[in-house]
Design a protein around this motif. Structure first.
Motif, PDB file in Angstrom:
ATOM      1  N   LYS A   1      -3.647   4.563  -0.490  1.00 38.37           N
ATOM      2  CA  LYS A   1      -4.581   4.990   0.554  1.00 38.37           C
ATOM      3  C   LYS A   1      -4.180   6.363   1.081  1.00 38.37           C
ATOM      4  O   LYS A   1      -2.990   6.686   1.164  1.00 38.37           O
ATOM      5  N   VAL A   2      -5.180   7.156   1.470  1.00 38.56           N
ATOM      6  CA  VAL A   2      -4.943   8.487   2.037  1.00 38.56           C
ATOM      7  C   VAL A   2      -4.966   8.385   3.566  1.00 38.56           C
ATOM      8  O   VAL A   2      -5.909   7.841   4.140  1.00 38.56           O
ATOM      9  N   ARG A   3      -3.905   8.877   4.214  1.00 39.31           N
ATOM     10  CA  ARG A   3      -3.833   8.954   5.676  1.00 39.31           C
ATOM     11  C   ARG A   3      -3.384  10.375   6.028  1.00 39.31           C
ATOM     12  O   ARG A   3      -2.195  10.651   6.145  1.00 39.31           O
ATOM     13  N   THR A   4      -4.343  11.277   6.178  1.00 37.50           N
ATOM     14  CA  THR A   4      -4.036  12.694   6.392  1.00 37.50           C
ATOM     15  C   THR A   4      -3.254  12.891   7.689  1.00 37.50           C
ATOM     16  O   THR A   4      -3.621  12.355   8.732  1.00 37.50           O
ATOM     17  N   GLY A   5      -2.151  13.655   7.591  1.00 39.59           N
ATOM     18  CA  GLY A   5      -1.385  14.029   8.781  1.00 39.59           C
ATOM     19  C   GLY A   5      -0.561  12.919   9.404  1.00 39.59           C
ATOM     20  O   GLY A   5      -0.065  13.067  10.524  1.00 39.59           O
TER      21      GLY A   5
ATOM     22  N   THR B   1       0.847  -1.195   0.000  1.00 35.98           N
ATOM     23  CA  THR B   1       0.000   0.000   0.000  1.00 35.98           C
ATOM     24  C   THR B   1       0.881   1.242   0.000  1.00 35.98           C
ATOM     25  O   THR B   1       1.780   1.366   0.838  1.00 35.98           O
ATOM     26  N   ILE B   2       0.613   2.136  -0.942  1.00 31.83           N
ATOM     27  CA  ILE B   2       1.282   3.443  -0.968  1.00 31.83           C
ATOM     28  C   ILE B   2       0.425   4.394  -0.138  1.00 31.83           C
ATOM     29  O   ILE B   2      -0.765   4.570  -0.409  1.00 31.83           O
ATOM     30  N   ILE B   3       1.031   4.974   0.910  1.00 32.05           N
ATOM     31  CA  ILE B   3       0.314   5.892   1.803  1.00 32.05           C
ATOM     32  C   ILE B   3       0.632   7.327   1.403  1.00 32.05           C
ATOM     33  O   ILE B   3       1.802   7.714   1.319  1.00 32.05           O
ATOM     34  N   VAL B   4      -0.415   8.123   1.151  1.00 30.65           N
ATOM     35  CA  VAL B   4      -0.239   9.546   0.834  1.00 30.65           C
ATOM     36  C   VAL B   4      -1.092  10.373   1.807  1.00 30.65           C
ATOM     37  O   VAL B   4      -1.930   9.828   2.518  1.00 30.65           O
ATOM     38  N   GLU B   5      -0.857  11.677   1.824  1.00 30.32           N
ATOM     39  CA  GLU B   5      -1.534  12.521   2.814  1.00 30.32           C
ATOM     40  C   GLU B   5      -2.813  13.189   2.287  1.00 30.32           C
ATOM     41  O   GLU B   5      -3.625  13.632   3.075  1.00 30.32           O
ATOM     42  N   ARG B   6      -2.989  13.261   0.951  1.00 29.38           N
ATOM     43  CA  ARG B   6      -4.153  13.972   0.414  1.00 29.38           C
ATOM     44  C   ARG B   6      -4.749  13.241  -0.779  1.00 29.38           C
ATOM     45  O   ARG B   6      -4.054  12.494  -1.475  1.00 29.38           O
ATOM     46  N   ASP B   7      -6.024  13.504  -1.042  1.00 29.05           N
ATOM     47  CA  ASP B   7      -6.691  12.899  -2.200  1.00 29.05           C
ATOM     48  C   ASP B   7      -5.995  13.299  -3.509  1.00 29.05           C
ATOM     49  O   ASP B   7      -5.892  12.503  -4.437  1.00 29.05           O
TER      50      ASP B   7
END
Length: 301
Positions: free
Chosen positions: A283-287, A237-243
């Protein structure tokens, strides 16, 4: 030389972000084990590379670039890794760009511990136009810190790498090797898989994606395969902070994500000597980069 006593020791590679540390580590080890990218701050873990030359075994500790701005939980974790490395080794290689000494380089030099020899590696020598200007620059650097040695070089030049081995070997203690002669790293194949995906992610998104994106391996299974010998199934899973970042990673009609997966698979097949099947999600994980618990859950110290 036959009968020479074995030498072995820990060598930390430190420097500000994007100065060529990982490229140097890969050249020293003789194979790609640390990811390289033009994006600053691609190395986040203490990656140990191992190289045995003659009677000397070098155990390299690659560190993240030392952060002087943006005090997030992630950056605090990265700096902790650097501080841990410089105080617990036999010699430190301080990597700077030849002919330049930025305030961020000075901050790294200030971390050096008394009693541990430090070698200044003036890297990217191939990019210096006027070599005559290096002598006064080296004198200026010498006045700031008593380095044990000064090595102007290019990590892409095999003779420079040989010269660096000879210089560093003198500082390593006489003692038995820590690893077998043919070992290259103490990191697991699962870890190398996450680093490879992350490198392709940064190379293929360029400046569009912040370095706070990361990769988590959800599944790493080796399955029997009469046809391929080794067959490895990976889900990541690639984790990013924003849509918006998610859209960048996926690309038009999923093309960019597909290319990240294809390039990672091809490199891992060479690295692991196996047939690889890889699935990627975003997947988006903000902050997350400023959340201590989440930073730890994603594998940072």
């Amino acid at each position: 030389m036959p009968g020479e006593p074995q030498r072995c020791g820990l060598v930390a590679i430190v420097g500000k972000p994007n100065v060529g540390k990982s490229t140097l580590l890969n050249a020293l080890v003789g194979q790609k084990i640390s990811i390289t990218s033009r994006k600053a701050q691609t190395t986040r873990h203490r990656i140990t590379g191992i190289r045995t030359v003659g009677a000397v075994q070098y155990v390299f500790v690659d560190t993240p670039g030392f952060q002087t701005r943006h005090s997030t939980a992630l950056n605090r974790s990265l700096n902790k890794a650097v501080l841990g490395a410089v105080g617990d080794v036999d010699v430190v290689l301080v990597v700077v760009e030849a002919g330049k000494l930025a305030p961020a380089d000075e901050k790294v030099i200030q971390l050096l511990k008394p009693g541990i020899p430090a070698v200044l590696v003036a890297n990217k020598l191939d990019q210096v136009n006027r070599r005559a200007e290096l002598a006064p620059w080296l004198q200026d650097v010498q006045a700031r810190h008593a380095f044990a040695e000064y090595v102007p070089m290019s990590a892409k030049n095999a003779k420079d790498i040989e010269r660096l081995f000879a210089i560093v070997g003198k500082f390593l203690p006489e003692q038995p090797w820590f690893y077998e002669e043919d070992e290259l790293t103490d990191r697991s194949e699962k870890f190398l898989a996450s680093e490879t995906v992350r490198e392709k992610l940064f190379r293929l998104t360029g400046e569009e994606l912040p370095y706070t994106s990361t990769v988590v391996i959800d599944k790493f299974d080796e399955e029997p395969s009469p046809k391929h010998g080794r067959f490895i199934r990976i889900a990541a899973t690639i984790i990013v902070e924003r849509d918006g970042h998610k859209a960048i990673v996926i690309g038009d009609k999923g093309e960019r994500l597909k290319r990240i997966g294809t390039e990672a698979r091809q490199e891992l097949e060479k690295l692991l000597g196996a047939k690889v099947f890889i699935e990627l999600w975003v997947k988006v994980r903000t902050g997350w980069a400023d959340d201590e618990a989440r930073v730890r859950s994603f594998g940072y110290e």
